[in-house]
Design an enzyme around this catalytic site. Structure first.
Site, PDB file in Angstrom:
ATOM      1  N   LYS A 185       0.905  -1.207   0.070  1.00  0.00           N
ATOM      2  CA  LYS A 185       0.150   0.073  -0.379  1.00  0.00           C
ATOM      3  C   LYS A 185       0.582   1.329   0.112  1.00  0.00           C
ATOM      4  O   LYS A 185       2.148   0.702   0.232  1.00  0.00           O
ATOM      5  CB  LYS A 185      -1.032  -0.199   1.276  1.00  0.00           C
ATOM      6  CG  LYS A 185      -2.090   1.138   1.308  1.00  0.00           C
ATOM      7  CD  LYS A 185      -2.642   0.963   2.577  1.00  0.00           C
ATOM      8  CE  LYS A 185      -4.096   2.219   2.047  1.00  0.00           C
ATOM      9  NZ  LYS A 185      -4.651   2.045   4.094  1.00  0.00           N
ATOM     10  N   SER A 202     -10.099   2.147   2.495  1.00  0.00           N
ATOM     11  CA  SER A 202      -8.659   2.348   1.757  1.00  0.00           C
ATOM     12  C   SER A 202      -7.959   1.345   1.015  1.00  0.00           C
ATOM     13  O   SER A 202      -7.401   1.626  -0.070  1.00  0.00           O
ATOM     14  CB  SER A 202      -8.635   3.804   2.489  1.00  0.00           C
ATOM     15  OG  SER A 202      -7.241   3.204   2.855  1.00  0.00           O
ATOM     16  N   SER A 227     -10.282  -0.257   6.977  1.00  0.00           N
ATOM     17  CA  SER A 227      -9.128  -0.068   5.626  1.00  0.00           C
ATOM     18  C   SER A 227      -8.779  -1.425   5.190  1.00  0.00           C
ATOM     19  O   SER A 227      -8.234  -1.115   4.091  1.00  0.00           O
ATOM     20  CB  SER A 227      -8.741   0.907   5.475  1.00  0.00           C
ATOM     21  OG  SER A 227      -9.312   2.157   4.837  1.00  0.00           O
TER      22      SER A 227
HETATM   23  N1  GLN Z   1     -13.136   4.735   5.942  1.00  0.00           N
HETATM   24  C1  GLN Z   1     -13.218   4.796   7.364  1.00  0.00           C
HETATM   25  C2  GLN Z   1     -12.579   6.481   6.648  1.00  0.00           C
HETATM   26  O1  GLN Z   1     -12.979   6.865   6.192  1.00  0.00           O
HETATM   27  C3  GLN Z   1     -11.925   3.741   7.481  1.00  0.00           C
HETATM   28  C4  GLN Z   1     -11.020   4.022   6.771  1.00  0.00           C
HETATM   29  C5  GLN Z   1      -9.926   3.720   7.499  1.00  0.00           C
HETATM   30  O2  GLN Z   1      -9.477   2.503   7.483  1.00  0.00           O
HETATM   31  N2  GLN Z   1      -8.242   4.045   6.349  1.00  0.00           N
HETATM   32  O3  GLN Z   1     -12.534   6.926   7.667  1.00  0.00           O
END
Ligand code: GLN
Length: 492
Positions: free
Chosen positions: A78, A158, A182
């Site tokens: 990532k 994400s 995410s």
């Molecule tokens: N979807 C969540 C957010 O937008 C979690 C994102 C994440 O875990 N990095 O914050």
């Protein structure tokens, strides 16, 4: 079977038995990336030469009968993990040309165990999102499609690029990070497995910070066992991260084979919210039956503050983000826009460098931390966070692990849920509570919806009890026998 279809465990065996070389395995994946990445946009950077060199190193080590636990295994990283000498962007314009002078601890450990990095994967900007639509490098396309409909779906977020690359067989496995879901939600959307370990299990050193009290690295792979193998190589104490836990790393892969007979599996009443779709409810019910058949006892539990988890997260996470992102000022590193004076330089840099979702979070975070509102929002959210943790502590007095759906829906189409940010935030409803409580939680592919899209089940465990999480997840995986394949994949 083609080299890109292997599990990580099987690839490791094949490499040791010299059925194929690390070079061949790596070339097969690089070719798959070349063929499919233009359509999927899963990678923002592909490191052909470095990958080839790492594969040759692994082949030499394997020839000597040496090589670490991941010698010759091609992985996707990532683009939130700093990689020395390789551009690291967080999918933001503000870091578009940032080349870190140092390596994150997690990627350093993976390299030390012989892994081959294929490149860096796309994500929501600074890991803020649930759809990968907020990346400065454009959306990632989910390799799965609805029935015969070629409309592009989101891979979740994400860690959407990591999830898509593993599902489409561009990499054997990948790293992700999870702040509120995410790793788990994109794993569910792409029909793969992914675990967020206990907060503190993996070092955060060198991972670009979103919300420091929530961020955790974890593996994403096509099987539960592969996740266990990869986590074993990622985890461990790091003096460079003050929140990293100084405890031994167990043999996670061995834990997958543990029986679950007599284990008590909690089913939280509050997760059966009226908004849950019929097919998710049915899948959850099937999951319970599978675990019962494997000898577990199902118990009803209550997590009374579930309703408050999402609003709490969307105060705590932006608050920490607004503070973490203050460092991108155009002065020391990253993008710089010139201005007449220092304030203008800051303003111009941040206006041009950050996308809308990141700006929204900085505004919310700055607001809830401001003098007049700190007590009303941030402090109160911290208190509720403690109550959420207590809910889990109480529940774990009567159960050993918790079973829930991973996400309220299957993957949605690109552009859907975009008009109102709150609709997007609702996607995290099942994943956020375990994040706030710092607990390990995995998503396992467990079935398909009527349109042929993958759905995941989540298993949440006690702090530092990833082993039980893996054992339970392995039983779900075996019972579900998930074998469906995405429309877009190498060799299809
Ligand atoms: N979807 C969540 C957010 O937008 C979690 C994102 C994440 O875990 N990095 O914050």
């Amino acid at each position: 079977m083609s080299l890109t279809d292997l599990t990580l465990a099987r690839a490791r065996e094949g490499l040791r038995k010299k059925e194929f070389s690390a070079r061949e395995l790596t070339e097969a994946h690089l070719a798959a990336i070349e063929a499919l990445n233009p359509q999927l946009n899963a990678f923002v950077t592909v490191t052909h030469e470095l990958a080839g060199a790492a594969a040759d190193d692994a082949d030499r080590a394997l020839a000597r009968g040496e090589g670490g636990a991941l010698a010759g295994i091609p992985l996707a990283i990532k683009d939130l993990f700093c990689t020395e000498g390789v551009r690291t962007t967080a999918a933001s314009r503000i870091l578009e040309n940032f080349v870190p002078p140092y390596e994150s601890t997690v990627t350093a450990k993976l390299k030390a165990s012989g892994a081959v990095f294929l490149g860096k994967t796309n994500l929501d900007e600074f890991a803020m999102g649930s759809s990968n639509m907020t990346s400065a490098f454009g959306a990632v396309t989910n390799p799965w499609q609805r029935g015969g409909d070629p409309a592009a779906l989101v891979p979740g977020g994400s860690s959407g690029g990591s999830a898509a690359s593993v599902a489409a067989r561009l990499a054997l496995a990948a790293t992700g990070t999870d702040t509120g879901g995410s790793i788990r939600q994109p794993a569910a959307f792409c029909g793969i497995a992914g675990i967020k370990p206990t907060y503190g299990r993996c070092s955060r050193y060198g991972i670009i910070a979103f919300a420091s009290s929530l961020d955790q690295a974890g593996p994403m792979a096509r099987t539960v066992e592969d996740c266990a193998i990869l986590l074993g190589a990622m985890a461990g104490f790091d003096p460079k991260d003050s929140t990293s836990a100084d405890r031994p790393v167990p043999d996670f892969a061995a834990a997958c084979g543990r029986g679950i007979s007599g284990l008590r599996i909690g089913v939280p009443l509050e997760y059966a919210a009226p908004g849950v779709s019929g097919e998710i409810a049915a899948l959850w019910e099937r999951g319970r039956a599978w675990l019962r058949a494997a000898g577990a006892e199902l118990v009803e539990i209550s997590l009374p503050h579930t309703k408050q988890a999402l609003p709490t997260y969307y105060i705590v996470a932006p608050a920490e983000a607004s503070s973490n992102l203050a460092r991108y000022d155009g002065v020391r590193f990253g993008r710089r826009e010139e201005g007449g004076d220092l304030t203008e330089l800051y303003e111009a840099t941040r206006a041009a460098g950050f996308g809308d979702e990141v700006k929204r979070r900085i505004l919310i975070g700055t607001y809830v931390l401001s003098a007049g509102y700190y007590d009303a929002y941030y402090l109160r959210a911290q208190k509720i966070r403690t109550l959420i943790l207590r809910d889990f502590q109480r529940a774990f007095e009567t159960c050993d692990a918790i079973l829930t759906p991973t996400a309220p829906t299957a993957a949605f189409a690109q552009g859907e849920k975009m008009d109102d940010p709150v609709t997007m935030y609702l996607n995290d409803i099942y994943t956020v509570p375990a994040s706030l409580a710092g607990l390990p939680a995995i998503s396992v592919p467990a079935g398909l919806d009527p349109e042929g899209l993958p759905l995941g089940l989540q298993v949440i465990g006690r702090p530092f009890d990833e082993e039980t999480v893996f054992a339970v997840a392995d039983k779900i995986e075996k019972a579900a026998g998930f074998s469906a394949l995405p429309a877009l994949r190498a060799g299809a």
